[in-house]
Write a protein that holds these residues in place. Structure first.
Motif, short mmCIF file in Angstrom:
data_model
loop_
_atom_site.label_atom_id
_atom_site.label_comp_id
_atom_site.label_asym_id
_atom_site.label_seq_id
_atom_site.Cartn_x
_atom_site.Cartn_y
_atom_site.Cartn_z
N THR A 50 43.99 41.19 40.49
CA THR A 50 45.11 40.90 39.59
C THR A 50 44.67 40.93 38.13
OG1 THR A 50 46.24 39.62 41.28
CG2 THR A 50 46.87 39.18 39.01
N GLU A 51 43.54 40.32 37.85
CA GLU A 51 43.06 40.30 36.46
C GLU A 51 42.71 41.70 35.97
OE1 GLU A 51 39.91 37.41 36.77
OE2 GLU A 51 41.31 35.74 36.37
N ARG A 54 46.65 43.82 36.50
CA ARG A 54 47.96 43.23 36.21
C ARG A 54 48.95 43.49 37.35
NH1 ARG A 54 49.08 39.36 33.81
NH2 ARG A 54 51.12 40.07 33.12
N ASN A 116 53.87 44.81 40.13
CA ASN A 116 53.31 44.95 38.80
C ASN A 116 53.75 43.73 38.00
OD1 ASN A 116 53.47 45.56 35.89
ND2 ASN A 116 52.73 47.58 36.49
N ASP A 118 53.62 43.10 34.85
CA ASP A 118 54.25 43.37 33.57
C ASP A 118 55.72 43.73 33.74
OD1 ASP A 118 51.92 42.88 32.07
OD2 ASP A 118 51.21 44.93 32.45
#
Length: 159
Positions: A50-51, A54, A116, A118
């Motif tokens: 995830t880091e 994203r 996602n 974002d």
């Protein structure tokens, strides 16, 4: 060669005990969620992923089967296996085993969706990760399922 299923050990914290003197139902889910997420890192979809990207997996549905109670201080092992994966979804099953007496205390099926962070929208797994998940599903299928386990959540045909 059969690869070991990702697993870790823990003990029942006194703060997790309810008025009946056993592990509270919400804490089973908390263990599956928190510790299970750490184990998912071993198959490529944990916090590091995830880091770096994203992207992550959102829990869409869970089914918990409470099979036998566990008590304060009981030693536990949480084990996870991938059951299925497609281009955006992952189905796993976690087992919570009381290790002193060797019994399966609970299972949790979890259907997750790759998102996602974002756009907050579903997105396909990257090809390399999708291939890794497919290989892991095959590897995990070599391990027999617990005799107490009854699958309830479908991946195929679920939308």
């Amino acid at each position: 060669m059969t690869h070991a299923l990702p697993s870790t050990t823990l003990a029942v914290d006194p703060a997790w005990i309810d008025a009946y003197g056993h592990l509270n139902a919400a804490h089973y889910v908390g263990i599956f969620d928190r510790v299970g997420f750490e184990l998912l890192g071993q198959v490529g979809v944990g916090l590091d992923y995830t880091e770096a990207t994203r992207c992550g997996i959102y829990t869409m549905n869970i089914y918990v089967a409470y099979l036998r109670e566990v008590l304060e201080g009981d030693p536990l092992m949480l084990r996870i296996r991938l059951l299925e994966a497609d281009n955006k979804r992952l189905m796993c099953m976690m087992e919570l085993i009381q290790t002193r007496d060797g019994y399966l205390a609970a299972t949790m099926e979890q259907l997750s969706l790759h998102v996602n962070l974002d756009t907050r929208r579903a997105t396909p797994f990257p090809d390399a990760l999708a291939q890794r998940l497919a290989r892991t599903v095959e590897e995990h299928a070599a391990h027999p399922l617990p005799k107490e386990y009854r699958r309830l959540l479908p991946l195929k045909g679920a939308r």
